[in-house]
Design a protein around this motif. Sequence first.
Motif, PDB file in Angstrom:
ATOM      1  N   LEU A  97      -5.411  22.747 -21.173  1.00  0.00           N
ATOM      2  CA  LEU A  97      -4.039  22.611 -21.673  1.00  0.00           C
ATOM      3  C   LEU A  97      -3.405  23.988 -21.792  1.00  0.00           C
ATOM      4  N   ARG A  98      -2.277  24.176 -21.143  1.00  0.00           N
ATOM      5  CA  ARG A  98      -1.611  25.477 -21.164  1.00  0.00           C
ATOM      6  C   ARG A  98      -0.148  25.315 -21.602  1.00  0.00           C
ATOM      7  N   PRO A  99       0.113  25.452 -22.869  1.00  0.00           N
ATOM      8  CA  PRO A  99       1.482  25.272 -23.353  1.00  0.00           C
ATOM      9  C   PRO A  99       2.347  26.507 -23.097  1.00  0.00           C
TER      10      PRO A  99
ATOM     11  N   GLY B  91      -2.448  23.795 -10.810  1.00  0.00           N
ATOM     12  CA  GLY B  91      -2.314  24.139 -12.228  1.00  0.00           C
ATOM     13  C   GLY B  91      -2.526  25.625 -12.466  1.00  0.00           C
ATOM     14  N   ASP B  92      -3.450  26.204 -11.722  1.00  0.00           N
ATOM     15  CA  ASP B  92      -3.681  27.645 -11.827  1.00  0.00           C
ATOM     16  C   ASP B  92      -2.400  28.401 -11.477  1.00  0.00           C
ATOM     17  N   ILE B  93      -1.820  28.022 -10.363  1.00  0.00           N
ATOM     18  CA  ILE B  93      -0.648  28.749  -9.857  1.00  0.00           C
ATOM     19  C   ILE B  93       0.581  28.501 -10.737  1.00  0.00           C
TER      20      ILE B  93
ATOM     21  N   SER C 275       0.807  27.513 -13.791  1.00  0.00           N
ATOM     22  CA  SER C 275       0.750  27.987 -15.179  1.00  0.00           C
ATOM     23  C   SER C 275       1.067  29.485 -15.264  1.00  0.00           C
ATOM     24  N   ASP C 276       0.722  30.247 -14.237  1.00  0.00           N
ATOM     25  CA  ASP C 276       1.162  31.654 -14.235  1.00  0.00           C
ATOM     26  C   ASP C 276       2.689  31.722 -14.159  1.00  0.00           C
ATOM     27  N   GLU C 277       3.242  30.856 -13.345  1.00  0.00           N
ATOM     28  CA  GLU C 277       4.707  30.859 -13.208  1.00  0.00           C
ATOM     29  C   GLU C 277       5.357  30.445 -14.535  1.00  0.00           C
TER      30      GLU C 277
HETATM   31 MG    MG Z   1      -4.968  31.721 -13.178  1.00  0.00          MG
END
Ligand code: MG
Length: 369
Positions: free
Chosen positions: A105-107, A247-249, A251-253
Amino acid sequence: MKAKIAVLAGDGVGREIMPEAVKVLQAIGEKYQHSFEFVSADIGGQAIDKVGVPLPQETLALAKQSDAVLLGAVGGPKWEGLEYSLRPERALLGIREALGLYANLRPAKVYPNLVDASTLKREVIDGIDILVVRELTGGIYFGKPKGIEKLPNGEERGVNTEVYTTEEIRRIGKVAFEAARKRRKKVTSVDKANVLESSELWRRVMIDVQKSYPDVELHHIYVDNAAMQLVRNPRQFDVMVCNNIFGDILSDEAAMLTGSIGMLPSASIGAKVGLFEPIHGSAPDIAGKNIANPIATIASAGMMLAYAFQLDKEAEAIEQAIVKTLDMGYRTKDIQSPGTRVVGTDRKSTRLNSSHLGISYAVFCLKKK
Ligand code: MG
Ligand code: IPM
């Protein structure tokens, strides 16, 4: 309550930000009468230097015996030449997999007084509150076949496989819908179903999962469009559910919308022991300069209190302490703006004196309250 917390600071800025998060947890412990036991272990490049592998047995054993794991960051140029299976980053994949943490989970929320720290315009990012739900133990990160093989003609061939089963998609879908129920009741599923079969299945399963959540809206978006919409109109998103690499990409954005990647925490859950870490990496370019932002790690400690220990009030206290610290004008360099006071994490730094208590960021605010 009593809890044993594995503290894996790792490499680069991990070593600067982790002590700040631990101080915050200690302050919480004192204030709310909890006894947190912190046990440190090596991970990533540190572990490679000491024992030759990025995720030593003892570290994994400690993680498994703990009530939660707090992780800093791993990696750095020193270890970049190593073969893939021995790189620091393997430790992250290894610990996520070994603990069975399939949901990340990345808020991404923008703090009102940091709106101007974002590279995007205020009217675009004001009030954004997005939760990226990232599948964490499947997809192209783990799929087989994988590897680099020699071809008869002397060329090489690199392979990774994007693969998902119905059950893997279903369980991450449920996490997203459950989260949306406690929020604005909107799930946007990110895929590339116009090209990839694995995405076609992803979309079908998401549609199926939604049938058990009639109160939650489901939207679908192609990943390329999602990347564009995140900078065009990010307020349209509530929960975004993504496969591992998307999700990796994204979430950085999403992190950059909030002003700095140094602000975004994460919680990896799905099994007995959860893992909590900032979404940023070890940032070797800024490591050792006393400019790292500890907020993502401090906020990850907050997520740990909420998700691993159900200490919602305490988690909220950390959130409030971060807000208050920012309100008081303390900033690390990545989020500085005119009129703010730039602080670092190093108490011995000559640029700071003891009145610059913002170094220990939220601890200060917790104690004052
Ligand atoms: Mg990452
Ligand atoms: C992250 C990181 C990791 C990932 C790397 C360092 C292996 O980028 O947590 O987002 O890709 O998962």
